[in-house]
Enzyme design. Structure first.
Site, PDB file in Angstrom:
ATOM      1  CG  HIS A   1      70.160 -17.404  96.306  1.00  0.00           C
ATOM      2  ND1 HIS A   1      69.444 -18.070  97.415  1.00  0.00           N
ATOM      3  CD2 HIS A   1      71.477 -18.351  95.001  1.00  0.00           C
ATOM      4  CE1 HIS A   1      70.528 -19.042  97.640  1.00  0.00           C
ATOM      5  NE2 HIS A   1      71.354 -18.987  96.460  1.00  0.00           N
TER       6      HIS A   1
ATOM      7  NE  ARG B   1      78.960 -18.929  98.650  1.00  0.00           N
ATOM      8  CZ  ARG B   1      78.156 -19.948  99.084  1.00  0.00           C
ATOM      9  NH1 ARG B   1      76.554 -19.532  99.575  1.00  0.00           N
ATOM     10  NH2 ARG B   1      78.367 -21.385  98.642  1.00  0.00           N
TER      11      ARG B   1
END
Length: 155
Positions: free
Chosen positions: A17, A90
């Site tokens: 993040h 991802r």
């Protein structure tokens, strides 16, 4: 002024993040880290604790703010005058999901989503893995930002 929201649960906020916020700031002037409130989702940390942790992490960066919201992400984006939604990817699975959501958001609210691919060194990190490590009292230093005062909030 180009402003983006970075929506998520952030339970907890991870190195992945942090990387997305830092890289996103190269593309926009401000990022609002937007903690979605979902009463059906059981979280490890309370909303207040997550806001406190992330706010403390970015306390010296006036280009980043942290807020909670309980409505549609696109409606919150409009409330804070954001023109963009920042998302991270991802894997291929993330791409499929994010593409569909971005298409809907563009159609219903005319808001653009930009995605950043997770850096390879962070692709294995997820909040759910960190929560599991915390449940079993394992070390998480390699998964969360050094400035995240997570131990202060563990009950």
């Amino acid at each position: 002024m180009k402003r983006a929201i970075f929506p998520g649960t952030f339970d907890p906020f991870t190195l992945g993040h942090l990387s997305l916020v830092e890289r996103g700031l190269a593309l926009v002037d401000e990022i609002v880290i937007a903690l979605g409130v979902n009463p059906n989702k059981k979280t490890f940390f309370s909303l207040e604790d997550r806001i406190s942790m992330i706010s403390e992490l970015f306390k010296d960066n006036p280009r980043v703010t942290v807020k909670a919201y309980a409505n549609l992400t696109v409606d919150f984006a409009k409330e804070v005058n954001a023109s963009f939604i920042l998302r991270g990817i991802r894997s291929v699975n993330d791409f499929e999901y994010e593409k569909n959501i971005a298409d809907v958001n563009r159609e219903i609210a005319k808001i653009e989503t930009f995605v950043l691919f997770t850096e390879p060194r962070h692709t294995h990190i997820s909040s759910s893995i960190v929560r599991e490590l915390l449940e079993y009292k394992k070390e998480i230093d390699g998964f969360v930002p050094a400035g995240l005062l997570i131990k202060k909030y563990i009950k």
